[in-house]
Scaffold this motif. Sequence first.
Motif: not given
Length: 420
Positions: A90, A100, A142-143, A146, A410, A416
């Motif tokens: 990120q 996000d 990791q984000r 997810q 999550e 995160e």
Amino acid sequence: MYFEAWDALDEVYQLMDQDDRFDPVVISLPRKLTGQLRYADEEKAHGFFEAKGIKHLRFNMGGSDSSNQEVLDALKELKPDYVFANYPWQRNYQPAIRFDKLTSFTRLAYVPYFSLAMVEEPDDEPGGGQVGSLVATHLYKQRLHQVASLVFTQDKFVKEAYKSTERGDSYVHFTGSPKIDGLFREAEQGKASWPIKETGFRVVWAPHHSYSPHWLNFGVFSRIKDDMLAFAKANQDIQIVLRPHPFLWGTLTDRKVIAVSELEAWRNAWAELPNTFVDEDGSYAELFLATDVLVTDGISFLGEYPLITNKPTIFFENEGHWPFTAIGELAAATSIKVATFSELEDAISSARANGLPDKAKEIEQLAKASSPFPGEAAKRILEQVYLDFAGPNGPTALINTGELTELPWELVPGREPFQD
């Protein structure tokens, strides 16, 4: 997007461009890699796509502004059904277009930029379980992992690891790697390119960027750079092309492995020699097909070079590097291992005089293990994207539209658990 590894997405894009079901759009964006002080490099991405003849939009608004809301607004105007990413960290994306933010109006599809998961990395969470101890959490927690609607993996063990998360692995698809398929195609085409005009024995030196027991610990550039410079000066009938990992220079100075002034002096001395070159932007497959010997300390090229050329690498193995996965061991088995610069000199001299040893059996084993569905990875990805888009509004779609009120832990915005 990590344009240096566009080959992970190239065939996906090309097939979409030929398919009436899809309307792909490529965008060049600023990014910030290790050692860089600001978000930049959009010009490099633009130049890369221009050279490949790929139509693209340039989103370079706002200069070096780290938030860059204008980029997000421009992306929203396109109303994409999916945004593809090949790079999961990120912090290298401008805050306005981190994952996000994107999932508030579109779906994410992730195709990893690397070809093979070659190194075993310790699980950073206690009680990770059998799978978690074999697969590093940064490969599946990791984000991007997810919140993506679709994840495509070339490693069945990585897919298994997703099962240990609360979201599970229903959105993760074992397709193989478009990058590996691309390597095989380029090898078949046999197009070679060498940047030095003079004739001579051709060596590619490809150093990795990891320099610490805390992270991979494969890189030996700082240890052998002066020896390699002296070797190049003393053997001007040998041409040496340095193909650095894109993170090499930034990591060396950012982590204070080498002082900026020392590195600049070394690079200037390297550039002054008539038989040396630094290649950072060209096709590495074309470069590899033109070379006589590849010298590397790992990681990806250790597996990719023999797949492209059917020849072994000379692997300068750093003592204490993190252990290989099973496929990493197969890749290492295709190589000629050296541990000192004297051994490296001997290996180059032997290759020049007698050719490289036959590693055909080992390379064949690596090829079978690295390509579960030969030539089909990009096609499989397209079909899964179409099925996901055309399918009923399941949990994945509801997450991306904000209609699912209770998210798995999550997927809670802001949560995160892993930071690179």
